[in-house]
Design a protein around this motif. Structure first.
Motif, mmCIF file in Angstrom:
data_model
loop_
_atom_site.group_PDB
_atom_site.id
_atom_site.type_symbol
_atom_site.label_atom_id
_atom_site.label_comp_id
_atom_site.label_asym_id
_atom_site.label_seq_id
_atom_site.Cartn_x
_atom_site.Cartn_y
_atom_site.Cartn_z
ATOM 1 N N GLY A 371 0.755 -1.072 -0.061
ATOM 2 C CA GLY A 371 0.090 0.178 -0.070
ATOM 3 C C GLY A 371 0.895 1.320 0.101
ATOM 4 O O GLY A 371 2.007 1.136 -0.271
ATOM 5 N N THR A 372 0.327 2.390 0.179
ATOM 6 C CA THR A 372 0.908 3.692 0.176
ATOM 7 C C THR A 372 0.491 4.391 1.641
ATOM 8 O O THR A 372 -0.529 4.245 2.130
ATOM 9 C CB THR A 372 0.652 4.505 -0.937
ATOM 10 O OG1 THR A 372 -0.833 4.809 -1.065
ATOM 11 C CG2 THR A 372 0.778 3.906 -2.362
ATOM 12 N N LYS A 373 1.647 5.222 1.846
ATOM 13 C CA LYS A 373 1.544 6.404 2.986
ATOM 14 C C LYS A 373 1.808 7.563 2.763
ATOM 15 O O LYS A 373 3.086 7.877 2.008
ATOM 16 C CB LYS A 373 2.248 5.642 4.171
ATOM 17 C CG LYS A 373 2.107 6.370 5.591
ATOM 18 C CD LYS A 373 2.911 5.749 6.387
ATOM 19 C CE LYS A 373 3.059 6.571 7.841
ATOM 20 N NZ LYS A 373 4.046 7.715 7.685
ATOM 21 N N PHE A 374 1.269 8.616 2.888
ATOM 22 C CA PHE A 374 1.692 10.002 2.763
ATOM 23 C C PHE A 374 3.236 10.189 3.911
ATOM 24 O O PHE A 374 3.175 9.840 4.773
ATOM 25 C CB PHE A 374 0.527 10.982 3.346
ATOM 26 C CG PHE A 374 0.927 12.468 3.481
ATOM 27 C CD1 PHE A 374 1.043 13.162 2.313
ATOM 28 C CD2 PHE A 374 1.392 12.910 4.600
ATOM 29 C CE1 PHE A 374 1.824 14.401 2.454
ATOM 30 C CE2 PHE A 374 1.707 14.102 4.970
ATOM 31 C CZ PHE A 374 1.954 14.992 3.587
ATOM 32 N N GLU A 375 4.132 10.864 3.029
ATOM 33 C CA GLU A 375 5.238 10.739 3.552
ATOM 34 C C GLU A 375 5.418 12.465 3.848
ATOM 35 O O GLU A 375 5.820 12.684 5.017
ATOM 36 C CB GLU A 375 6.436 10.274 2.788
ATOM 37 C CG GLU A 375 7.685 10.338 3.400
ATOM 38 C CD GLU A 375 7.974 9.564 4.597
ATOM 39 O OE1 GLU A 375 8.897 9.613 5.440
ATOM 40 O OE2 GLU A 375 7.118 8.721 4.635
ATOM 41 N N ALA A 376 5.496 13.272 2.844
ATOM 42 C CA ALA A 376 5.748 14.678 3.130
ATOM 43 C C ALA A 376 5.311 15.508 1.936
ATOM 44 O O ALA A 376 4.743 14.993 0.726
ATOM 45 C CB ALA A 376 7.238 14.828 3.075
ATOM 46 N N THR A 377 5.000 16.838 2.000
ATOM 47 C CA THR A 377 4.709 17.890 1.111
ATOM 48 C C THR A 377 5.683 18.484 0.675
ATOM 49 O O THR A 377 6.399 19.047 1.621
ATOM 50 C CB THR A 377 3.447 18.783 1.607
ATOM 51 O OG1 THR A 377 2.386 18.262 1.892
ATOM 52 C CG2 THR A 377 3.079 19.684 0.597
ATOM 53 N N VAL A 378 6.090 18.623 -0.578
ATOM 54 C CA VAL A 378 7.296 19.244 -0.803
ATOM 55 C C VAL A 378 7.180 20.446 -1.879
ATOM 56 O O VAL A 378 6.212 20.186 -2.891
ATOM 57 C CB VAL A 378 8.446 18.226 -1.455
ATOM 58 C CG1 VAL A 378 9.663 18.927 -1.960
ATOM 59 C CG2 VAL A 378 8.577 16.986 -0.465
ATOM 60 N N ASN A 379 7.783 21.416 -1.738
ATOM 61 C CA ASN A 379 7.754 22.658 -2.801
ATOM 62 C C ASN A 379 9.406 22.543 -3.494
ATOM 63 O O ASN A 379 10.258 22.269 -2.730
ATOM 64 C CB ASN A 379 7.452 23.801 -2.148
ATOM 65 C CG ASN A 379 5.908 23.866 -1.977
ATOM 66 O OD1 ASN A 379 5.009 23.788 -2.733
ATOM 67 N ND2 ASN A 379 5.881 23.824 -0.339
ATOM 68 N N PRO A 380 9.481 22.677 -4.709
ATOM 69 C CA PRO A 380 10.808 22.740 -5.202
ATOM 70 C C PRO A 380 11.581 23.748 -5.002
ATOM 71 O O PRO A 380 11.184 24.713 -4.328
ATOM 72 C CB PRO A 380 10.468 22.670 -6.934
ATOM 73 C CG PRO A 380 9.158 23.257 -6.908
ATOM 74 C CD PRO A 380 8.362 22.974 -5.720
#
Length: 380
Positions: A371-380
């Motif tokens: 499955g999948t799990k939210f890890e982080a929000t990233v802005n470049p």
């Protein structure tokens, strides 16, 4: 007898005319939106899931009274992931069905095959997931709902350096695939700008199946992370061979990985990829969408479903704002988009690319399998 035949023929003509008038009247009471997607072929999981998201949005909007009192009539054509078939699908939708608004296609190559046609014909084209930079170069009738390859390539590089703390990285990419090349270039640019070093950069050709020679070189370079910018089918093959060689470091990819949970095994664990949204986000809009999608389709929606869903609502909002289905007016209203959708708060820049953040997803295993799990929000 001749008179009877003549009368019968006349009645048939009248009946046919009345039927056509009835059909015409019915069609005028709907708003037609076209779709082009790979519903079969090697990347069908993208197209099928995107269409599922679109169908859900259409059903919701129609159940709520439609757009300005008119239901959406969504007509979708299968391009099988083949650019030539994308062109045929476009021509069928615009000439036979009179479509002036199209959602599609999914991959960059198929989408690029029709952008110039849409622009020259004044047809609004909204691409859900085509990330190549050139998509919106054709002109002001072309939009996309997803971020670009440079954006998510840089997100991957930043995540590797800052979130994973990697100082060295290796890359294995498809030299014949613009998507893979674009991601690679921008990963390198961002990762090295943050002090990282690329210790191995190996390539292969589309449809290759054996990657052991390249992976041997990567293993000898001893990287802290490996970047694999390709679609889920190829990534699953590479990951098996990579782990078989004893390379256990984190692997990183992009939105083309969406679909791995149904097409790979433990080899992709310790893997992360950039994506457009996370199903386990606490956003009310996300949770409503996920709940409705799971109720309808009995499975969790991937990013392609979310992007397709958002495309319909963006067009809905633009049509309402324009007070018209005229393509030129819808285009102007779409340019002014400024709202919250499942994949985030969205506005468009001057090139009609969305301005929004990306999320990083971690592949995990639990009692239900991969499955999948939210890890982080990233802005470049």
């Amino acid at each position: 007898m001749k008179k009877l035949f003549k009368d019968a023929a006349a009645l048939a003509v009248i009946a046919a005319s009345l039927f056509m008038i009835g059909c015409s009247s019915k069609k005028s009471d709907s708003i037609k939106i076209g779709g082009i997607a790979p519903l079969s072929g090697g990347v069908a999981v993208y197209g099928v899931e995107c269409k599922n998201g679109i169908d859900l949005a259409v059903a919701e909007i129609n159940a709520a009274g439609g757009i300005n009192g008119k239901n959406i009539d969504f007509i979708c054509e299968d391009d099988e992931g083949d650019p030539a078939k994308s062109v045929n699908a476009y021509k069928k939708l615009t000439t036979q069905n009179g479509i002036r608004m199209i959602i599609g296609s999914l991959t960059s190559g198929c989408t690029l095959a029709i952008t110039n046609l849409a622009q020259s014909n004044g047809v609004v084209q909204l691409a859900p997931a085509a990330t190549a930079v050139a998509i919106t170069d054709a002109g002001n009738y072309i939009f996309r709902a997803c971020y670009t390859d440079p954006f998510q390539g840089k997100v991957g590089g930043k995540f590797a350096a800052e979130n994973l703390g990697a100082k060295t990285a290796a890359i294995l990419y498809d030299i014949q695939n613009d998507y893979s090349v674009g991601l690679t270039d921008n990963f390198v640019e961002k990762f090295t700008s943050l002090g990282g070093s690329i210790v191995a950069k190996e390539s292969y050709s589309t449809d290759d199946k054996d990657f052991n020679a390249q992976l041997t070189k990567i293993k000898n370079a001893n990287p802290e992370v490996v970047y694999l910018p390709d679609y889920y089918g190829t990534v699953a093959l590479i990951a098996k061979q990579l782990r078989a060689q004893g390379i256990e470091v984190p692997i990183i990819g992009a939105d083309g990985w969406d679909g791995l949970t149904n097409n790979a095994g433990d080899e992709v664990l310790n893997g992360y990829y950039s994506n457009h949204y996370a199903t386990d986000s606490d956003s009310p809009a996300v949770q409503k969408f996920v709940s409705s999608f799971e109720e309808k389709y009995k499975k969790a929606p991937n990013a392609f479903a979310a992007l397709g869903y958002d495309c319909v609502y963006m067009l809905r909002d633009a049509i309402v704002k324009a007070g018209s289905t005229d393509a030129a007016k819808v285009r102007e209203a779409l340019e002014a988009t400024n709202g919250d959708y499942v994949t985030g708060h969205l506005t468009f820049d001057q090139q009609h690319n969305p301005v929004k953040s990306a999320v990083m997803i971690k592949l995990v295993k639990d009692g239900n399998g991969l499955g999948t799990k939210f890890e982080a929000t990233v802005n470049p």
